[in-house]
Scaffold this motif. Sequence first.
Motif, PDB file in Angstrom:
ATOM      1  N   PRO A  14       0.821  -1.215   0.000  1.00 26.54           N
ATOM      2  CA  PRO A  14       0.000   0.000   0.000  1.00 26.54           C
ATOM      3  C   PRO A  14       0.856   1.268   0.000  1.00 26.54           C
ATOM      4  O   PRO A  14       1.963   1.297   0.544  1.00 26.54           O
ATOM      5  N   LEU A  15       0.310   2.310  -0.593  1.00 26.92           N
ATOM      6  CA  LEU A  15       1.005   3.594  -0.683  1.00 26.92           C
ATOM      7  C   LEU A  15       1.460   4.084   0.686  1.00 26.92           C
ATOM      8  O   LEU A  15       2.602   4.546   0.830  1.00 26.92           O
ATOM      9  N   ASP A  16       0.604   3.997   1.697  1.00 27.04           N
ATOM     10  CA  ASP A  16       0.982   4.513   3.020  1.00 27.04           C
ATOM     11  C   ASP A  16       2.225   3.825   3.565  1.00 27.04           C
ATOM     12  O   ASP A  16       3.109   4.473   4.125  1.00 27.04           O
ATOM     13  N   LEU A  17       2.318   2.515   3.386  1.00 31.30           N
ATOM     14  CA  LEU A  17       3.487   1.788   3.885  1.00 31.30           C
ATOM     15  C   LEU A  17       4.739   2.184   3.092  1.00 31.30           C
ATOM     16  O   LEU A  17       5.799   2.434   3.674  1.00 31.30           O
ATOM     17  N   VAL A  18       4.622   2.259   1.772  1.00 34.80           N
ATOM     18  CA  VAL A  18       5.764   2.651   0.935  1.00 34.80           C
ATOM     19  C   VAL A  18       6.214   4.058   1.299  1.00 34.80           C
ATOM     20  O   VAL A  18       7.415   4.320   1.488  1.00 34.80           O
ATOM     21  N   TRP A  95      11.147  12.424  -5.951  1.00 35.31           N
ATOM     22  CA  TRP A  95      10.537  11.102  -5.814  1.00 35.31           C
ATOM     23  C   TRP A  95       9.043  11.291  -5.978  1.00 35.31           C
ATOM     24  O   TRP A  95       8.453  12.190  -5.364  1.00 35.31           O
ATOM     25  N   GLU A  96       8.419  10.428  -6.764  1.00 37.49           N
ATOM     26  CA  GLU A  96       6.972  10.464  -6.961  1.00 37.49           C
ATOM     27  C   GLU A  96       6.397   9.090  -6.648  1.00 37.49           C
ATOM     28  O   GLU A  96       7.018   8.072  -6.967  1.00 37.49           O
ATOM     29  N   TYR A  97       5.218   9.085  -6.049  1.00 35.44           N
ATOM     30  CA  TYR A  97       4.549   7.843  -5.657  1.00 35.44           C
ATOM     31  C   TYR A  97       3.172   7.812  -6.326  1.00 35.44           C
ATOM     32  O   TYR A  97       2.426   8.786  -6.251  1.00 35.44           O
ATOM     33  N   THR A  98       2.836   6.673  -6.947  1.00 35.07           N
ATOM     34  CA  THR A  98       1.564   6.520  -7.639  1.00 35.07           C
ATOM     35  C   THR A  98       0.954   5.182  -7.276  1.00 35.07           C
ATOM     36  O   THR A  98       1.623   4.148  -7.373  1.00 35.07           O
ATOM     37  N   HIS A 102      -1.281  -2.865  -9.058  1.00 35.44           N
ATOM     38  CA  HIS A 102      -0.293  -3.838  -8.592  1.00 35.44           C
ATOM     39  C   HIS A 102       0.457  -3.388  -7.342  1.00 35.44           C
ATOM     40  O   HIS A 102       1.372  -4.076  -6.895  1.00 35.44           O
ATOM     41  N   GLY A 103       0.108  -2.216  -6.811  1.00 36.69           N
ATOM     42  CA  GLY A 103       0.796  -1.712  -5.632  1.00 36.69           C
ATOM     43  C   GLY A 103       1.101  -0.237  -5.773  1.00 36.69           C
ATOM     44  O   GLY A 103       0.273   0.536  -6.256  1.00 36.69           O
ATOM     45  N   THR A 104       2.301   0.146  -5.404  1.00 40.17           N
ATOM     46  CA  THR A 104       2.719   1.544  -5.444  1.00 40.17           C
ATOM     47  C   THR A 104       3.929   1.678  -6.362  1.00 40.17           C
ATOM     48  O   THR A 104       4.938   1.003  -6.162  1.00 40.17           O
ATOM     49  N   ARG A 105       3.806   2.545  -7.361  1.00 40.19           N
ATOM     50  CA  ARG A 105       4.954   2.825  -8.225  1.00 40.19           C
ATOM     51  C   ARG A 105       5.721   3.992  -7.619  1.00 40.19           C
ATOM     52  O   ARG A 105       5.148   5.007  -7.238  1.00 40.19           O
ATOM     53  N   GLU A 145       8.026  -5.082   0.649  1.00 36.72           N
ATOM     54  CA  GLU A 145       7.086  -6.179   0.413  1.00 36.72           C
ATOM     55  C   GLU A 145       7.135  -7.194   1.549  1.00 36.72           C
ATOM     56  O   GLU A 145       6.103  -7.728   1.956  1.00 36.72           O
ATOM     57  N   ARG A 146       8.312  -7.436   2.103  1.00 37.27           N
ATOM     58  CA  ARG A 146       8.438  -8.329   3.253  1.00 37.27           C
ATOM     59  C   ARG A 146       7.689  -7.732   4.460  1.00 37.27           C
ATOM     60  O   ARG A 146       6.964  -8.426   5.162  1.00 37.27           O
ATOM     61  N   ALA A 147       7.839  -6.432   4.682  1.00 38.40           N
ATOM     62  CA  ALA A 147       7.127  -5.771   5.778  1.00 38.40           C
ATOM     63  C   ALA A 147       5.615  -5.828   5.547  1.00 38.40           C
ATOM     64  O   ALA A 147       4.847  -6.052   6.490  1.00 38.40           O
TER      65      ALA A 147
END
Length: 159
Positions: A14-18, A95-98, A102-105, A145-147
């Motif tokens: 999830p975006l928040d975790l990333v 840095w950009e997050y999207t 499939h998850g967070t780019r 991903e492990r977290a």
Amino acid sequence: MAAHTENEITIAAPLDLVWDMTNDIQNWPRLFSEYASVEVLSRDGHRTTFRLTMFPDDQGRVWSWVSERVADRMTRTVWAHRVETGPFEYMKIRWEYTETPHGTRMDWIQDFTMKPDAPVDDTGMTEIINRNSRQQMALIRDRIERAADERRSAAVLTD
């Protein structure tokens, strides 16, 4: 002449975790394999000034510099630049997050110019940054991903 790099990776989390893990600057020595230490020098709202120190390179040199970073969670963007530029005329990082299906780019964009007396020119540093960014992004992806898996497993156990 200005140099430019763009690297991206999708993290199945999830975006928040990333966002939280990649913007926890004090934890970077455990997230990145290249940083020996981080010293936060000041914080002012979303702006953080900090010193990064790398592990010694193949010639035994230890690289260290001060950067300033502004994280904007609303726009999912982080802007940074080197305050102590070292071999760079300048170094600007975004840095950009999207969120994706499939998850967070996570995208890393860097613009820089090397000083004339730097040990490498713009082309050489572009190759180094691209190679290193791909390695670090893959490592970060795996750790996040492990977290995420551990959090999902813990949630299942508590249900």
